[in-house]
Design an enzyme around this catalytic site. Structure first.
Site, mmCIF file in Angstrom:
data_model
loop_
_atom_site.group_PDB
_atom_site.id
_atom_site.type_symbol
_atom_site.label_atom_id
_atom_site.label_comp_id
_atom_site.label_asym_id
_atom_site.label_seq_id
_atom_site.Cartn_x
_atom_site.Cartn_y
_atom_site.Cartn_z
ATOM 1 N N HIS A 114 5.436 6.178 -1.145
ATOM 2 C CA HIS A 114 6.227 4.971 -1.341
ATOM 3 C C HIS A 114 5.405 3.732 -1.029
ATOM 4 O O HIS A 114 4.352 3.811 -0.393
ATOM 5 C CB HIS A 114 7.470 4.993 -0.434
ATOM 6 C CG HIS A 114 7.131 4.832 1.012
ATOM 7 N ND1 HIS A 114 6.644 5.870 1.790
ATOM 8 C CD2 HIS A 114 7.190 3.746 1.835
ATOM 9 C CE1 HIS A 114 6.434 5.432 3.016
ATOM 10 N NE2 HIS A 114 6.743 4.144 3.072
ATOM 11 N N HIS A 165 0.829 -1.199 0.000
ATOM 12 C CA HIS A 165 0.000 0.000 0.000
ATOM 13 C C HIS A 165 0.862 1.246 0.000
ATOM 14 O O HIS A 165 2.041 1.209 0.303
ATOM 15 C CB HIS A 165 -0.905 0.016 1.233
ATOM 16 C CG HIS A 165 -0.124 0.050 2.509
ATOM 17 N ND1 HIS A 165 0.460 -1.077 3.044
ATOM 18 C CD2 HIS A 165 0.215 1.074 3.337
ATOM 19 C CE1 HIS A 165 1.122 -0.745 4.140
ATOM 20 N NE2 HIS A 165 0.986 0.561 4.349
#
Length: 172
Positions: A115, A34
């Site tokens: 990220h 995620h």
């Protein structure tokens, strides 16, 4: 209860990220790959209802957008975390900022670095070897973001979806 807000990438990206995470990320079994929009925060039922209303408004105002991932990076020397760097486009920054203001808890601990984590909590030697080899790999990944998810944490530490918010959808 503890909540968080994330974007789950498409299945092909999750599969690629998981090929690394299952070996290098102790949180592999707790949450799928995620991109975090809002760090974990505590909320009671009343606060949650208010936040869900806010999240629906944010989703209504947001159009789908593309993200690009083209390299591996790290948070070293702060932590031995290795991640796929998501280019910080304005749409993503705006989405993140909306979830740090208004009625949302003010709990941002770090600057926003888009990220997807692939390795964390590594011993220094292991970190150096893994980062060295991943840094040489070429990544050219594009994905479309058209929703985000409100997650909640279960007693065993794993995270599950409470509600998904699709962009541009008229919530009532």
């Amino acid at each position: 209860m503890k909540y968080g807000i994330v974007v789950f990438p498409s299945k092909p990206i999750q599969d690629e990220v998981n090929s690394y995470r299952k070996r290098y990320d102790p949180h592999y079994a707790l949450i799928p790959p995620h991109l975090t929009l809002k760090e974990a925060f505590e909320a009671d039922n009343d606060e949650l209802e208010t936040l869900i209303t806010e999240l629906k408004m944010i989703a209504n105002e947001t159009e789908p957008f593309k993200i690009n991932i083209n390299k591996v990076s790290t948070f070293a020397p702060v932590t031995n975390t290795i991640y796929l760097k998501v280019e910080p486009i304005q749409e993503l920054i705006d989405l993140h900022e909306k979830m740090q203001s208004g009625k949302f808890p003010k709990n941002e601990e770090y600057s926003f670095v888009p990220h997807i984590t692939i390795a964390q909590k590594l011993k220094h030697d292991e970190y150096s070897d893994i980062f060295g080899s991943l840094k040489m790999k070429s990544f050219q990944i594009e994905d479309t973001v058209d929703r985000f998810q409100l997650l909640y944490q279960l007693d065993n530490g794993s995270w599950t979806v409470y509600e998904s918010f699709v962009f541009g959808k008229e919530y009532v």
